[in-house]
Each structure stands twice: as structure tokens, then as C-alpha cells.
Design a protein around this motif. Structure first.
Motif, PDB file in Angstrom:
ATOM      1  N   GLY A  26       0.810  -1.212   0.000  1.00  0.00           N
ATOM      2  CA  GLY A  26       0.000   0.000   0.000  1.00  0.00           C
ATOM      3  C   GLY A  26       0.842   1.261   0.000  1.00  0.00           C
ATOM      4  O   GLY A  26       0.523   2.238  -0.687  1.00  0.00           O
ATOM      5  N   ALA A  27       1.935   1.249   0.774  1.00  0.00           N
ATOM      6  CA  ALA A  27       2.815   2.414   0.802  1.00  0.00           C
ATOM      7  C   ALA A  27       3.425   2.674  -0.570  1.00  0.00           C
ATOM      8  O   ALA A  27       3.527   3.829  -1.013  1.00  0.00           O
ATOM      9  CB  ALA A  27       3.914   2.203   1.852  1.00  0.00           C
ATOM     10  N   GLY A  28       3.815   1.599  -1.256  1.00  0.00           N
ATOM     11  CA  GLY A  28       4.357   1.753  -2.604  1.00  0.00           C
ATOM     12  C   GLY A  28       3.329   2.311  -3.567  1.00  0.00           C
ATOM     13  O   GLY A  28       3.634   3.162  -4.418  1.00  0.00           O
ATOM     14  N   ALA A  64      -7.643   9.172  -6.322  1.00  0.00           N
ATOM     15  CA  ALA A  64      -8.307   7.967  -5.823  1.00  0.00           C
ATOM     16  C   ALA A  64      -7.306   6.822  -5.676  1.00  0.00           C
ATOM     17  O   ALA A  64      -7.392   6.031  -4.721  1.00  0.00           O
ATOM     18  CB  ALA A  64      -9.438   7.565  -6.768  1.00  0.00           C
ATOM     19  N   TRP A  65      -6.360   6.730  -6.593  1.00  0.00           N
ATOM     20  CA  TRP A  65      -5.366   5.654  -6.511  1.00  0.00           C
ATOM     21  C   TRP A  65      -4.444   5.827  -5.309  1.00  0.00           C
ATOM     22  O   TRP A  65      -4.051   4.862  -4.658  1.00  0.00           O
ATOM     23  CB  TRP A  65      -4.564   5.568  -7.799  1.00  0.00           C
ATOM     24  N   VAL A  66      -4.112   7.069  -5.001  1.00  0.00           N
ATOM     25  CA  VAL A  66      -3.333   7.332  -3.783  1.00  0.00           C
ATOM     26  C   VAL A  66      -4.122   6.873  -2.557  1.00  0.00           C
ATOM     27  O   VAL A  66      -3.564   6.271  -1.631  1.00  0.00           O
ATOM     28  CB  VAL A  66      -2.987   8.830  -3.677  1.00  0.00           C
ATOM     29  N   LEU A  67      -5.427   7.136  -2.560  1.00  0.00           N
ATOM     30  CA  LEU A  67      -6.273   6.703  -1.451  1.00  0.00           C
ATOM     31  C   LEU A  67      -6.301   5.181  -1.349  1.00  0.00           C
ATOM     32  O   LEU A  67      -6.326   4.627  -0.233  1.00  0.00           O
ATOM     33  CB  LEU A  67      -7.687   7.250  -1.629  1.00  0.00           C
ATOM     34  N   VAL A  68      -6.295   4.482  -2.485  1.00  0.00           N
ATOM     35  CA  VAL A  68      -6.202   3.018  -2.466  1.00  0.00           C
ATOM     36  C   VAL A  68      -4.962   2.586  -1.677  1.00  0.00           C
ATOM     37  O   VAL A  68      -5.030   1.716  -0.805  1.00  0.00           O
ATOM     38  CB  VAL A  68      -6.146   2.450  -3.901  1.00  0.00           C
ATOM     39  N   GLY A  69      -3.827   3.205  -1.984  1.00  0.00           N
ATOM     40  CA  GLY A  69      -2.593   2.840  -1.291  1.00  0.00           C
ATOM     41  C   GLY A  69      -2.625   3.162   0.188  1.00  0.00           C
ATOM     42  O   GLY A  69      -2.212   2.350   1.025  1.00  0.00           O
ATOM     43  N   LEU A  70      -3.135   4.330   0.536  1.00  0.00           N
ATOM     44  CA  LEU A  70      -3.202   4.713   1.940  1.00  0.00           C
ATOM     45  C   LEU A  70      -4.117   3.778   2.727  1.00  0.00           C
ATOM     46  O   LEU A  70      -3.798   3.402   3.869  1.00  0.00           O
ATOM     47  CB  LEU A  70      -3.696   6.156   2.059  1.00  0.00           C
ATOM     48  N   ALA A  71      -5.239   3.394   2.129  1.00  0.00           N
ATOM     49  CA  ALA A  71      -6.151   2.471   2.810  1.00  0.00           C
ATOM     50  C   ALA A  71      -5.531   1.088   2.952  1.00  0.00           C
ATOM     51  O   ALA A  71      -5.829   0.352   3.905  1.00  0.00           O
ATOM     52  CB  ALA A  71      -7.469   2.382   2.045  1.00  0.00           C
ATOM     53  N   PHE A  75     -11.351   3.710  -1.451  1.00  0.00           N
ATOM     54  CA  PHE A  75     -11.107   3.305  -0.064  1.00  0.00           C
ATOM     55  C   PHE A  75     -11.508   1.846   0.163  1.00  0.00           C
ATOM     56  O   PHE A  75     -10.749   1.071   0.763  1.00  0.00           O
ATOM     57  CB  PHE A  75     -11.880   4.212   0.888  1.00  0.00           C
ATOM     58  N   LEU A  76     -12.694   1.448  -0.322  1.00  0.00           N
ATOM     59  CA  LEU A  76     -13.163   0.076  -0.116  1.00  0.00           C
ATOM     60  C   LEU A  76     -12.255  -0.928  -0.826  1.00  0.00           C
ATOM     61  O   LEU A  76     -11.983  -2.010  -0.301  1.00  0.00           O
ATOM     62  CB  LEU A  76     -14.604  -0.065  -0.609  1.00  0.00           C
ATOM     63  N   PHE A  77     -11.785  -0.562  -2.002  1.00  0.00           N
ATOM     64  CA  PHE A  77     -10.873  -1.458  -2.720  1.00  0.00           C
ATOM     65  C   PHE A  77      -9.545  -1.568  -1.976  1.00  0.00           C
ATOM     66  O   PHE A  77      -9.013  -2.666  -1.777  1.00  0.00           O
ATOM     67  CB  PHE A  77     -10.647  -0.951  -4.143  1.00  0.00           C
ATOM     68  N   GLY A  78      -9.015  -0.421  -1.541  1.00  0.00           N
ATOM     69  CA  GLY A  78      -7.725  -0.433  -0.863  1.00  0.00           C
ATOM     70  C   GLY A  78      -7.739  -1.184   0.449  1.00  0.00           C
ATOM     71  O   GLY A  78      -6.781  -1.878   0.790  1.00  0.00           O
ATOM     72  N   VAL A  79      -8.824  -1.087   1.192  1.00  0.00           N
ATOM     73  CA  VAL A  79      -8.870  -1.706   2.514  1.00  0.00           C
ATOM     74  C   VAL A  79      -9.131  -3.203   2.439  1.00  0.00           C
ATOM     75  O   VAL A  79      -9.007  -3.903   3.450  1.00  0.00           O
ATOM     76  CB  VAL A  79      -9.943  -1.008   3.390  1.00  0.00           C
TER      77      VAL A  79
END
Length: 414
Positions: free
Chosen positions: A159-161, A263-270, A319-323
Motif C-alpha cells: 500500500g505504501a508503494g 483515488a489511486w493514492v487513497l487506495v494505497g493509503l487504505a 477506499f473500499l478497494f484499498g482496505v
């Protein structure tokens, strides 16, 4: 990927290329390896894809072919890890894979040939798989006696990457072009490579000679549950990768500007805390129930931007995808290890890889009409995977003697 029941030996457990340290040091090094191997090496393509469509003349079908090539390479790398398990203990293979992967990122801007891009993404996929297999095998073997949240935080490196590479592309897209985005991602990969260079990859002393075989204290037949898990995880590979490849492009199509990359950054953060979160939930809920919940949540997130427009829907979807996407992997790998099926992690990874190859190919005919139909189909496939989790929970053996996992150690409630 493969692992084993490990017996710690004082005279060999700390053998490494670098000095032994706290478990958090090992977590940090594994996290940076996963960040470069997966977060940047694999997933930076997602935010760069719209730039290549707009500036490099890449067609929608060509974008799908590049994605497929990367996933074919990943399958090849995973199969190498199965057939040559000694490679997952080799510092040279880890460092070589890190170097090759970084080189493929830097080489992308030097051509406009789709064929060359395909070759580069194929090579990057194989290198990503080897990095993943080596890093996770090292992580789980050296930290098997530590709390389950430690491996979870290391998986958060993916996620950080994703977040850092996404921020990089977001910053560059307003002042530079697609070529600068690839070069910038290569520079980020160099930093992560340096931080993970001395990751300990030799396994502690084991009583088993084959690190792909888990030997239970007595025979436990778990084939029917593993078959359901394998089917579900393969379907997850099909569904998740469509969103993982085309989510930014789909959001850009409906909301031009910064929203897609944001949104993609949010995926990584989540995704950063998600594996640790699911590991914590695993202390209170059974693995099949967690897997079902995560898959349903992910299916809803994938479908949302296709059903509801606007910035809010895009960010909630991200967010839902990332988490969930890393959480599903950690739960599935932990479940396979809990079932003590031989080479469970390697087999699940291979099935997942096959699903990732099928996904972009299956939706390519739909891309002529935009990305919404592709996301709806992906959501339906993930829901089908959730149904296999329902099958998995029927009679699921929650307690198997001497439960030592070769995946993230999440334990169901007793």
C-alpha cells in the motif's frame, strides 16, 4: 510461494547478509521489498495508463495487453518459486530481481513500441513475483513466533508503494509527461531497493528439507475446503485485477483531472494498515467469515463508480478497494496454511496469477464502450468468489493440532 514448519535454531536463525535486529527492522525491510516489487513495480502502471492513452498513443486494447503481459510474467515467477524452492532463500535472486524490475521501469519511456512494452512488462511481472515470494517467505519464517500484526504491517508496504508512486504520478502529470512518470517511478524503485537490499532471506534452520512441504503431526484431510478456497481466490484474482488495472482510467473517464490519480493514492493509503487490521479481526472472527465479508465489501467498491458518478463515489470506491485487496490475500494465504495443504501458498498464488491473466482478457471486448461494464463484470466475479467463502465455512476445521502457518497468522475465535 512456499513455506514450512520452522524450528528456530540459536546458531543459525540470525544468519543473514545484514546484522540481526529487532523484528520491526525485518518488517521494515520486507515492507520496502514489497513496496518496490508490488506497489511500484506492478501497480504504478495503473495511474500511468491514462497518460499513455492520452500521450503515447496506447489503445484501450493495448493497455489490456500490457496488463496481461505483466500478469503472465507474474505467473511465470510464481511457478519458478514452486519448481525451484531454493531460489526463495537466495539473496542473489532477490537483489537480481530488484535490479531487473527497476531497469524495466526505467526502460519504458525509451520506446513507443507496444511489443517492446509488452516484453518489459512481462519481465517486470516475473521479477515482481520473485520479490514477493522471497520477501514474504522471509517475513513469515523469521516472524512466525511474533504477533500476527507484524507481518500485517509488512504487507502494508504494498500500500505504501502504491500511495507514494501514485502521489509521484499525480505531481508529475501536471508538469511533465508519461515518460517522466516512468522515470520517476524508477527513481522511487531505486530508493526502495536500497532500503530492502540486506533483507534476510535465508530461512532459519528447519527440520524439513523441502520448504514447500508442510508436514502435520498427523494426517488431516482438508482437500474439500482447500478446493473451495482455491476456486474463490482464483476468482478474486480475476475480479480484483480488473479494478486494479482500470479503476483510475474509469474514474478519469467520468471525472477528468486529479480525481483518478487521487483515488489511486487513497487506495494505497487504505491498504497500508489493512492487513494488520484484518489480522486483528481474525482474533475475533473465523477466517471464512472474514473472507466473505472482505469479498462482499470489495465487490461493492468495484461496482460503485460504474453505478454512481461523482467524486464521492470514486473516493469511497478507492477506499473500499484499498482496505480489502491486501486483506483478502492475507486471509486466503493464512487459511491455506491453516488447512496444512502442501504448498498451499504457492498453489494459491499460482491460481491468483491465472485469474489475473484472465481478467483483462475477459473484459477487453467491453472496453470499446468504456470501463463501466468491465467494472460491473469484475464486481460480479468477486461476488462469485464470496459464494465460495460460504461453501468454505461449511464444516470448516477451525482447530487443527499444532497450527503453524506458512501465511499471515490470523486465528479464528474459539
Amino acid at each position: 510461494m512456499s513455506a514450512t514448519i520452522l524450528r528456530r535454531s540459536p546458531d543459525r536463525s540470525d544468519r543473514s547478509d545484514g546484522p540481526p535486529g529487532s523484528p520491526w527492522l525485518h518488517v521494515a525491510q520486507a515492507a520496502t521489498a514489497l513496496a518496490v516489487g508490488m506497489g511500484v513495480g506492478r501497480f504504478v502502471y495503473t495511474p500511468i495508463l491514462p497518460l499513455m492513452h492520452a500521450q503515447a498513443g496506447l489503445s484501450a486494447g493495448g493497455g489490456a495487453h500490457l496488463a496481461t503481459a505483466n500478469y503472465v510474467g507474474y505467473l511465470v515467477g510464481a511457478l519458478v518459486g514452486i519448481l525451484r524452492p531454493a531460489l526463495v532463500r537466495s539473496p542473489k535472486i532477490l537483489r537480481g530481481s530488484l535490479t531487473v524490475l527497476t531497469g524495466t521501469l526505467a526502460a519504458m519511456p525509451f520506446t513507443h513500441s507496444t511489443a517492446v512494452w509488452i516484453a518489459l512488462r512481462l519481465t517486470a511481472g516475473a521479477a515482481s513475483a520473485l520479490i514477493f515470494v522471497i520477501a514474504v517467505s522471509s517475513l513469515l519464517s523469521h516472524l512466525r513466533d511474533h504477533p500476527a500484526h507484524l507481518p500485517g504491517w509488512a504487507f502494508g508496504g504494498v500500500g505504501a508503494g502504491i500511495a507514494l508512486s501514485g502521489l509521484l504520478v499525480l505531481a508529475l502529470r501536471s508538469v511533465a509527461d508519461w515518460q517522466a512518470a516512468w522515470w520517476g517511478s524508477a527513481g522511487l524503485a531505486v530508493v526502495f531497493t536500497a532500503l530492502s537490499w540486506n533483507l534476510r532471506v535465508e530461512l532459519p534452520h528447519t527440520e524439513a528439507t523441502d520448504p514447500g512441504v508442510v508436514t502435520p503431526p498427523r494426517p488431516v484431510r482438508t482437500h474439500r475446503w482447500f478446493n473451495a478456497l482455491f476456486a474463490g481466490y482464483t476468482l478474486e484474482g480475476v475480479g480484483y485485477i480488473v479494478a486494479g488495472t482500470f479503476l483510475v482510467a474509469a474514474i478519469d473517464q467520468a471525472s477528468p483531472g486529479w480525481i483518478g490519480s487521487g483515488a489511486w493514492v487513497l487506495v494505497g493509503l487504505a491498504a497500508v494498515p489493512s492487513s494488520a487490521l484484518w489480522a486483528w479481526l481474525g482474533r475475533r472472527w473465523s477466517r471464512p467469515d472474514l473472507l466473505f465479508a472482505a469479498l462482499v465489501i470489495q465487490a461493492a467498491g468495484i461496482a460503485l463508480p460504474a453505478l454512481v458518478g461523482g467524486v464521492a463515489a470514486a473516493l469511497i470506491s478507492a477506499f473500499l478497494f484499498g482496505v480489502t485487496f491486501l486483506g483478502i490475500s492475507t486471509i486466503a494465504l493464512a487459511t491455506g496454511a491453516h488447512l496444512r495443504f502442501p504448498r498451499s501458498v504457492a498453489l494459491l498464488t499460482a491460481g491468483y496469477s491465472v485469474g489475473q491473466i484472465v481478467g483483462p482478457l475477459a473484459v477487453t471486448p467491453l472496453l470499446h464502450h468504456g470501463y463501466h461494464q468491465a467494472l460491473i463484470l469484475a464486481s460480479a466475479v468477486v461476488l462469485a468468489a464470496a459464494l465460495t467463502a460460504v461453501v468454505l465455512r461449511i464444516g470448516f476445521p477451525h482447530h487443527i493440532p499444532d497450527d503453524t502457518t506458512d501465511g499471515p497468522r490470523t486465528r479464528p475465535a474459539s
